[in-house]
Design a protein around this motif. Structure first.
Motif, mmCIF file in Angstrom:
data_model
loop_
_atom_site.group_PDB
_atom_site.id
_atom_site.type_symbol
_atom_site.label_atom_id
_atom_site.label_comp_id
_atom_site.label_asym_id
_atom_site.label_seq_id
_atom_site.Cartn_x
_atom_site.Cartn_y
_atom_site.Cartn_z
ATOM 1 N N ALA A 113 -0.387 6.266 -9.427
ATOM 2 C CA ALA A 113 0.059 4.916 -9.063
ATOM 3 C C ALA A 113 0.970 4.961 -7.838
ATOM 4 O O ALA A 113 0.949 4.059 -7.005
ATOM 5 C CB ALA A 113 0.767 4.257 -10.243
ATOM 6 N N GLY A 114 1.765 6.022 -7.712
ATOM 7 C CA GLY A 114 2.614 6.168 -6.529
ATOM 8 C C GLY A 114 1.816 6.401 -5.261
ATOM 9 O O GLY A 114 2.181 5.928 -4.185
ATOM 10 N N LYS A 115 0.704 7.108 -5.366
ATOM 11 C CA LYS A 115 -0.127 7.376 -4.193
ATOM 12 C C LYS A 115 -1.016 6.181 -3.850
ATOM 13 O O LYS A 115 -1.310 5.950 -2.677
ATOM 14 C CB LYS A 115 -0.991 8.622 -4.435
ATOM 15 N N TYR A 116 -1.440 5.447 -4.858
ATOM 16 C CA TYR A 116 -2.355 4.311 -4.665
ATOM 17 C C TYR A 116 -1.738 3.031 -5.244
ATOM 18 O O TYR A 116 -2.272 2.448 -6.197
ATOM 19 C CB TYR A 116 -3.703 4.601 -5.340
ATOM 20 N N PRO A 117 -0.620 2.550 -4.685
ATOM 21 C CA PRO A 117 0.052 1.396 -5.275
ATOM 22 C C PRO A 117 -0.785 0.116 -5.234
ATOM 23 O O PRO A 117 -0.704 -0.694 -6.165
ATOM 24 C CB PRO A 117 1.332 1.253 -4.452
ATOM 25 N N ALA A 118 -1.568 -0.089 -4.207
ATOM 26 C CA ALA A 118 -2.370 -1.320 -4.130
ATOM 27 C C ALA A 118 -3.454 -1.341 -5.210
ATOM 28 O O ALA A 118 -3.789 -2.406 -5.735
ATOM 29 C CB ALA A 118 -3.009 -1.454 -2.749
ATOM 30 N N GLN A 119 -3.978 -0.188 -5.549
ATOM 31 C CA GLN A 119 -5.059 -0.113 -6.532
ATOM 32 C C GLN A 119 -4.538 0.039 -7.963
ATOM 33 O O GLN A 119 -5.126 -0.487 -8.900
ATOM 34 C CB GLN A 119 -5.990 1.060 -6.203
ATOM 35 N N TYR A 120 -3.442 0.804 -8.122
ATOM 36 C CA TYR A 120 -2.977 1.147 -9.462
ATOM 37 C C TYR A 120 -1.604 0.587 -9.806
ATOM 38 O O TYR A 120 -1.142 0.760 -10.928
ATOM 39 C CB TYR A 120 -2.924 2.664 -9.629
#
Length: 143
Positions: A113-120
């Motif tokens: 979630a930290g790497k992909y905040p928009a998705q996760y």
């Protein structure tokens, strides 16, 4: 042609946005799928998320359970071939339970979630988590 050091390969790998996960399917055939991932030290993690799947029973998970040896590859292509590179992580994978059933998985989902905040950010992965213990980082770059 220069090869990358293990540290450089890991750093390039970690910055990439998508990898290809290769597993061993029944009969020894390769099975390849794109995945999003996060890196923590010599561990690469990915998880089953909400994107549509053909089936709830994913081939990659069955393959890992039967044959845990995996390979992940990231790369960069450019028309200027002096900019080409790839980085690979060879390791041993295991399938972990979803984040709501495992503190280890919950930590990995937070990394994703930290790497992909928009998705996760609002909808973190709720399916099984794949943890890959990397035994070898390798790579290549054109210049």
């Amino acid at each position: 042609m220069p090869t990358m050091t293990s540290a450089w390969a890991r750093e390039r790998f970690a910055r990439a946005r998508v990898a290809r996960l290769a597993t061993v399917a029944a009969g020894g055939r390769p099975h390849l799928v794109p995945v999003v991932f996060a890196v923590s030290g010599d561990t690469v993690v990915t998880a089953v998320d909400h994107k549509p799947k053909r089936s709830a029973r994913l081939t990659r998970l069955d393959n890992i359970r039967a044959h845990p040896a995996v390979c992940l590859l990231v790369d960069a292509y450019a028309e200027d071939w002096d900019l080409l590179w790839w980085a690979r992580a060879d390791g041993t994978a295991r399938v972990l339970p979803p984040a709501d059933a495992s503190a280890t998985s919950a930590g990995y989902v937070r990394l994703l979630a930290g790497k992909y905040p928009a998705q996760y950010g609002e909808r973190p992965p709720s399916g099984p988590v794949v943890e890959v213990t990397v035994g070898r980082w390798s790579g290549w770059r054109a210049a």
